[in-house]
Structures are given as C-alpha cells and as structure tokens.
Design a protein around this motif. Structure first.
Motif, mmCIF file in Angstrom:
data_model
loop_
_atom_site.group_PDB
_atom_site.id
_atom_site.type_symbol
_atom_site.label_atom_id
_atom_site.label_comp_id
_atom_site.label_asym_id
_atom_site.label_seq_id
_atom_site.Cartn_x
_atom_site.Cartn_y
_atom_site.Cartn_z
ATOM 1 N N PHE A 36 53.217 -88.109 2.596
ATOM 2 C CA PHE A 36 52.156 -88.999 3.082
ATOM 3 C C PHE A 36 50.829 -88.284 3.351
ATOM 4 C CE2 PHE A 36 56.241 -90.867 4.030
ATOM 5 C CZ PHE A 36 56.102 -92.146 3.509
ATOM 6 N N LYS A 37 50.719 -87.030 2.954
ATOM 7 C CA LYS A 37 49.474 -86.259 3.082
ATOM 8 C C LYS A 37 48.912 -86.282 4.499
ATOM 9 C CE LYS A 37 48.570 -87.082 -1.724
ATOM 10 N NZ LYS A 37 47.823 -87.783 -2.734
ATOM 11 N N ASN A 38 49.821 -86.279 5.479
ATOM 12 C CA ASN A 38 49.467 -86.322 6.902
ATOM 13 C C ASN A 38 48.628 -87.544 7.269
ATOM 14 O OD1 ASN A 38 50.889 -84.030 7.860
ATOM 15 N ND2 ASN A 38 49.325 -82.723 6.966
ATOM 16 N N CYS A 39 48.888 -88.645 6.585
ATOM 17 C CA CYS A 39 48.196 -89.914 6.846
ATOM 18 C C CYS A 39 49.180 -90.920 7.431
ATOM 19 C CB CYS A 39 47.652 -90.509 5.550
ATOM 20 S SG CYS A 39 46.397 -89.526 4.739
ATOM 21 N N ASN A 44 46.511 -95.551 6.173
ATOM 22 C CA ASN A 44 46.004 -94.426 5.383
ATOM 23 C C ASN A 44 45.117 -93.459 6.166
ATOM 24 O OD1 ASN A 44 47.148 -95.730 2.983
ATOM 25 N ND2 ASN A 44 45.383 -97.086 3.093
ATOM 26 N N ASP A 45 44.964 -93.647 7.477
ATOM 27 C CA ASP A 45 44.081 -92.798 8.280
ATOM 28 C C ASP A 45 44.690 -91.408 8.432
ATOM 29 O OD1 ASP A 45 42.678 -91.550 10.477
ATOM 30 O OD2 ASP A 45 41.919 -93.538 10.999
ATOM 31 N N ASP A 46 43.894 -90.381 8.167
ATOM 32 C CA ASP A 46 44.378 -89.009 8.311
ATOM 33 C C ASP A 46 43.801 -88.312 9.537
ATOM 34 O OD1 ASP A 46 41.773 -88.634 7.519
ATOM 35 O OD2 ASP A 46 42.240 -87.256 5.880
ATOM 36 N N GLN A 47 43.129 -89.057 10.409
ATOM 37 C CA GLN A 47 42.513 -88.475 11.602
ATOM 38 C C GLN A 47 43.277 -88.769 12.887
ATOM 39 O OE1 GLN A 47 39.769 -86.395 11.282
ATOM 40 N NE2 GLN A 47 40.335 -86.694 9.134
ATOM 41 N N LYS A 48 44.128 -89.767 12.872
ATOM 42 C CA LYS A 48 44.849 -90.167 14.083
ATOM 43 C C LYS A 48 46.161 -89.395 14.209
ATOM 44 C CE LYS A 48 43.103 -94.902 13.840
ATOM 45 N NZ LYS A 48 43.484 -96.297 13.579
ATOM 46 N N PRO A 49 46.581 -89.107 15.450
ATOM 47 C CA PRO A 49 47.898 -88.494 15.642
ATOM 48 C C PRO A 49 48.992 -89.422 15.098
ATOM 49 C CG PRO A 49 46.628 -88.475 17.687
ATOM 50 C CD PRO A 49 45.874 -89.318 16.706
ATOM 51 N N LEU A 50 50.039 -88.824 14.538
ATOM 52 C CA LEU A 50 51.111 -89.603 13.921
ATOM 53 C C LEU A 50 52.335 -89.699 14.813
ATOM 54 C CD1 LEU A 50 50.798 -88.112 10.333
ATOM 55 C CD2 LEU A 50 49.930 -90.312 11.148
ATOM 56 N N THR A 51 52.963 -90.865 14.762
ATOM 57 C CA THR A 51 54.216 -91.108 15.482
ATOM 58 C C THR A 51 55.304 -91.405 14.460
ATOM 59 O OG1 THR A 51 53.824 -93.485 15.665
ATOM 60 C CG2 THR A 51 52.982 -92.100 17.448
ATOM 61 N N LYS A 52 56.547 -91.408 14.921
ATOM 62 C CA LYS A 52 57.680 -91.741 14.052
ATOM 63 C C LYS A 52 57.848 -93.253 14.002
ATOM 64 C CE LYS A 52 60.106 -87.578 15.458
ATOM 65 N NZ LYS A 52 59.661 -87.247 16.810
ATOM 66 N N GLU A 53 57.847 -93.792 12.818
ATOM 67 C CA GLU A 53 58.003 -95.222 12.604
ATOM 68 C C GLU A 53 59.338 -95.484 11.900
ATOM 69 O OE1 GLU A 53 57.121 -98.150 13.148
ATOM 70 O OE2 GLU A 53 57.229 -99.360 11.356
ATOM 71 N N HIS A 54 60.159 -96.351 12.494
ATOM 72 C CA HIS A 54 61.389 -96.788 11.832
ATOM 73 C C HIS A 54 61.020 -97.778 10.736
ATOM 74 C CE1 HIS A 54 62.848 -95.805 15.893
ATOM 75 N NE2 HIS A 54 64.029 -95.600 15.336
ATOM 76 N N VAL A 55 61.397 -97.525 9.506
ATOM 77 C CA VAL A 55 61.154 -98.503 8.446
ATOM 78 C C VAL A 55 62.096 -99.682 8.663
ATOM 79 C CG1 VAL A 55 61.096 -98.924 5.965
ATOM 80 C CG2 VAL A 55 60.384 -96.701 6.859
ATOM 81 N N VAL A 56 63.396 -99.399 8.775
ATOM 82 C CA VAL A 56 64.348 -100.418 9.213
ATOM 83 C C VAL A 56 64.300 -100.362 10.735
ATOM 84 C CG1 VAL A 56 66.752 -101.169 9.233
ATOM 85 C CG2 VAL A 56 65.800 -100.106 7.175
#
Length: 127
Positions: A36-39, A44-56
């Motif tokens: 995901f290119k750290n996005c 598609n934002d690459d500037q915000k901190p990322l969290t873990k998202e459950h797809v299911v």
C-alpha cells in the motif's frame, strides 16, 4: 466439558480472536509499505498515521490475521465502521482495490457453528 457456546459471547469471542491474532507490528509495517506504499488503503493519503483495519469486520468474526488487515487512517477506519470494504473503497476513490482483494484471498473468518462444540481450553472441568 464446557464449550465456547456456553460462555458469554463477547468473552469467548475475545479469546478466540486473540488465539488467531499473529500480526506483529513489523508485519503490519511491511504490509503497509509493500502493498500500500504506506498509504491509507481507502483514501490513498500517505501523510496520516496508519491503523490496522479489519477487511472482514469484527462483527463478521474477522480477526487480526495478516491476510485480513490493511493499513487505514483513523478517519477512514472510524468512518467505515461495519460497512462493506468494497463499497467504502469505491466511495473513497481507493487506488488499492486489487491489493485489498489480493490480501484477503482465501481468508476465512471464524465460523461459530464449527466452533460450537469445540472444547474451551481456558476452562478446566473436573470429572
């Protein structure tokens, strides 16, 4: 012997989900970078901190296993909630739909019917 179905639902599910969680922080960072290119996978934002998202989703008994987790900013994670990931990704204009599909290929959420008679390893029952 006590079974999972005999416990309070949330307590049993919490333990089952924990048993199937083997995603380390370094694994999550690698997924975010490699796929995901750290996005954020949705906006598609690459500037915000990322969290873990459950797809299911948790509601559908999804776990934090590597092939059910994608990087997501807090705003999208909070906004998506229990909605279908495909609909939400399209709504947000995600450029990562194919990557998300590839991540979850073959993923199986918990099946409560299958687990209904499984002995609960956390309860010791004397004979």
């Amino acid at each position: 012997m006590a079974n999972i179905a005999g416990r309070k639902r949330n307590d049993a599910l919490t333990r089952l989900l924990a048993d199937r969680t083997n995603l380390t922080p370094s694994m999550f960072k690698e997924i975010a970078k490699k796929y995901f290119k750290n996005c954020c996978a949705y906006c598609n934002d690459d500037q915000k901190p990322l969290t873990k998202e459950h797809v299911v989703t948790n509601k559908d008994f999804g776990t934090l296993e590597p092939n059910n987790v994608i990087p997501c900013c807090r705003e999208c994670n909070d906004d998506k909630r229990e909605r279908d990931w495909r609909e939400y990704a399209k709504e947000k204009g995600s450029r990562f739909i194919k990557q998300i599909e590839a991540r979850i290929l073959g993923y199986k959420p918990l099946d409560l019917e299958e687990l209904r008679n499984r002995p609960d390893p956390y309860i010791k029952v004397s004979d």
